[in-house]
Design a protein around this motif. Structure first.
Motif, mmCIF file in Angstrom:
data_model
loop_
_atom_site.group_PDB
_atom_site.id
_atom_site.type_symbol
_atom_site.label_atom_id
_atom_site.label_comp_id
_atom_site.label_asym_id
_atom_site.label_seq_id
_atom_site.Cartn_x
_atom_site.Cartn_y
_atom_site.Cartn_z
ATOM 1 N N UNK A 181 7.816 6.206 -6.954
ATOM 2 C CA UNK A 181 7.794 5.098 -5.995
ATOM 3 C C UNK A 181 6.355 4.652 -5.696
ATOM 4 N N UNK A 182 5.466 5.629 -5.570
ATOM 5 C CA UNK A 182 4.050 5.288 -5.377
ATOM 6 C C UNK A 182 3.536 4.485 -6.578
ATOM 7 N N UNK A 184 5.265 2.672 -8.641
ATOM 8 C CA UNK A 184 5.874 1.337 -8.659
ATOM 9 C C UNK A 184 5.162 0.419 -7.664
ATOM 10 N N UNK A 185 4.744 0.981 -6.532
ATOM 11 C CA UNK A 185 4.137 0.165 -5.478
ATOM 12 C C UNK A 185 2.668 -0.143 -5.768
ATOM 13 N N UNK B 117 -3.279 5.766 -1.237
ATOM 14 C CA UNK B 117 -2.911 5.123 -2.500
ATOM 15 C C UNK B 117 -4.043 4.265 -3.047
ATOM 16 N N UNK B 167 8.189 -7.021 0.371
ATOM 17 C CA UNK B 167 7.663 -5.758 -0.165
ATOM 18 C C UNK B 167 6.649 -5.969 -1.295
ATOM 19 N N UNK B 170 1.546 -4.566 0.036
ATOM 20 C CA UNK B 170 1.506 -3.093 -0.065
ATOM 21 C C UNK B 170 1.876 -2.384 1.237
ATOM 22 N N UNK B 173 5.497 -2.385 1.615
ATOM 23 C CA UNK B 173 6.077 -1.488 0.619
ATOM 24 C C UNK B 173 6.044 -0.050 1.137
ATOM 25 N N UNK B 177 9.722 1.098 1.880
ATOM 26 C CA UNK B 177 10.181 1.845 0.707
ATOM 27 C C UNK B 177 9.702 3.296 0.748
ATOM 28 N N UNK B 178 8.379 3.497 0.842
ATOM 29 C CA UNK B 178 7.858 4.863 0.717
ATOM 30 C C UNK B 178 8.192 5.744 1.920
ATOM 31 N N UNK B 181 11.671 6.940 1.962
ATOM 32 C CA UNK B 181 11.872 7.974 0.926
ATOM 33 C C UNK B 181 11.347 9.328 1.411
#
Lengths: 319, 319
Positions: A181-182, A184-185, B117, B167, B170, B173, B177-178, B181
């Motif tokens: 997921x990281x 993909x982002x 990230x 999304x 970043x 996202x 999303x992250x 998860x």
């Protein structure tokens, strides 16, 4: 060598270095954790691999699940302890000066996220060290996919651990769900970014821990069934060092029980006078005559503190 | 107050404190970033909210997109700069001693993962400070869902920013999303764990930065179009401080250009003699007579280093 792609690649890369005369390989060591039905096949695979590379082979085993239960730690922790104990023993017998392991950038990023999610706060985010206590990790800057491409280019195979696909295991969840997921982002290089942050956090943490260790020795004195820390110098410390000194004090008496950042907070509340005392897995914190005193839960079983001398006498209490 | 749930909750909670006589509220400030079509509605919502709470209202605006383009920074960075410049200006005019913002535990965790990230290594993981430069963030230990529950219990509403659902951004996202998860893998409290790690990293980083700043001042001297650092004391530093001194030197001459951990590595390669010189966005690193010298790319436009005195004279070079 577990037989997985990382350690098989390590074996062939070290073999290349040995063929160039740049290292001497004492041998290949394999540890059977008794966690997989196919463990005997793994061992046979590694034995054959070592033979084909013309290297000595040593194997060892332990009941990791039993050790975890007995010691009250996770299977992953017990596996690591038993494996490294075996590796050190084999290395000592072989007269080896280094143990090389196949940890990759992927492992570094996984470990960082795992520790982060588990609430590792202080130096816990550090992750995996490239060189520490005689263990070298020459592949720590290499990605797993690159090692697999290298093995494929040589026509070499490895064992895929089917337990790696079980996403009920937190590490596998990080590997197979969170890291993709990281990526993909943020793109493919995000894993390197996380691993770099882990390495820098490790460097910061190691130095702060060493400073705190030095300070702990200078501040800590014995107390009946525990440790006394002189309060005045403790209060004068910057927070990153004060926290670590308190953590080290608790670790010194915790006898393996887990101590974390919220227990450090509890100790700080006592130091700052916000609470009169605090209970932690390591023991009981309270003020006694200019000292912050930690009295072990284990009572008489307390390990001696690595202290030099008391800064102030602590009156013996009836317990 | 943006009109989102966090800042609306902040307004009502601060109002409660003011009603108890524990704070005086100078007023409510709203900044229009000109990024959303509905920005005038947001402003009207906040103005009405302040009126209902019986508080002064001040609004301001700037062409954030234009500033970002002009300054070569991200829209998020430009938005933050313009917003805080406005808030400081309003606070100064009102004679306010503090600016309160509605950052939550969720923001802290998001910011940490986002910086992670993006490869923030050194002190960059620090995240959001609970109190810094006159800005207080009283909700930093509170979860967004709890603030929303609080508002719902009071029958208060807020604005949902529909751009939050995009999304391709970043930060969204990470948020949408992250983090979910992470929660699915490690449970609901993982967000608190990440926020706690961020807070501790901030504390470690702030102290290490302050130490490095002190050291930088003692080691740095002027050099034509740049900064000279005395090599001997630099080499004697532990790595966490040496890296930060080099980073501070580059930031002092970078004139806003982004400098990161890989540029610090380049400077370390020159210091260690692995490279003769290195180019970075801040400028050119090289050895000159016992100094590690950084010469700005901006040439004569170099900002003066916050140095006290040179440790060794640097010969003037023809440029």
């Amino acid at each position: 060598v577990s037989g997985g792609s990382d350690s098989v690649a390590l074996l062939w890369l070290m073999k290349d270095l040995a063929d160039e005369g740049r290292v001497d390989i004492a041998g290949v060591a394999h540890f059977n954790h008794q966690l997989r039905d196919v463990a005997p096949d793994d061992e046979a695979f590694c034995r054959a691999l070592a033979a084909r590379a013309g290297l000595e082979f040593r194997s060892g085993t332990a009941d990791v699940r039993g050790r975890a239960k007995h010691d009250g730690v996770s299977i992953e922790d017990a596996a690591r302890r038993e494996r490294y104990a075996f590796l050190r023993d084999v290395a000592a017998r072989a007269g080896a000066t280094r143990i090389a392991t196949g940890h990759t950038t992927d492992d570094q990023a996984e470990t960082f996220l795992l520790k982060l999610a588990r609430g590792a706060g202080l130096s816990g985010l550090g992750g995996i060290y490239p060189f520490r206590d005689g263990v070298i990790r020459p592949l720590l800057d290499v990605r797993r996919r690159d090692l697999r491409a290298f093995l494929a280019s040589r026509g070499e195979t490895w064992i895929e651990d089917e337990t790696n696909a079980d996403v009920s295991n937190p590490r596998n969840r990080v590997r197979h769900v969170l890291l993709p997921q990281f990526e993909a982002a943020f793109g493919d290089s995000v894993l390197d970014a996380i691993a770099r942050a882990a390495a820098l956090a490790a460097e910061d943490g190691a130095w702060l821990d060493a400073e705190a260790s030095r300070l702990f020795s200078s501040m800590a004195g014995p107390s009946p069934g525990g440790i006394a820390l002189a309060e005045a110098p403790l209060r004068a410390l910057p927070a990153p060092l004060a926290r670590r000194v308190l953590l080290q004090a608790m670790r010194a008496v915790a006898a393996g029980r887990e101590v974390g950042s919220r227990h450090v907070e509890a100790a700080i509340d006592v130091l700052n006078g916000r609470c009169r005392s605090a209970e932690t897995p390591a023991g009981h914190w309270e003020h006694i005559r200019g000292n912050l005193v930690l009295t072990s839960r284990a009572g008489a079983e307390v390990e001696p503190a690595p202290a030099r001398r008391p800064k102030a006498r602590v009156r013996t209490r009836t317990r």
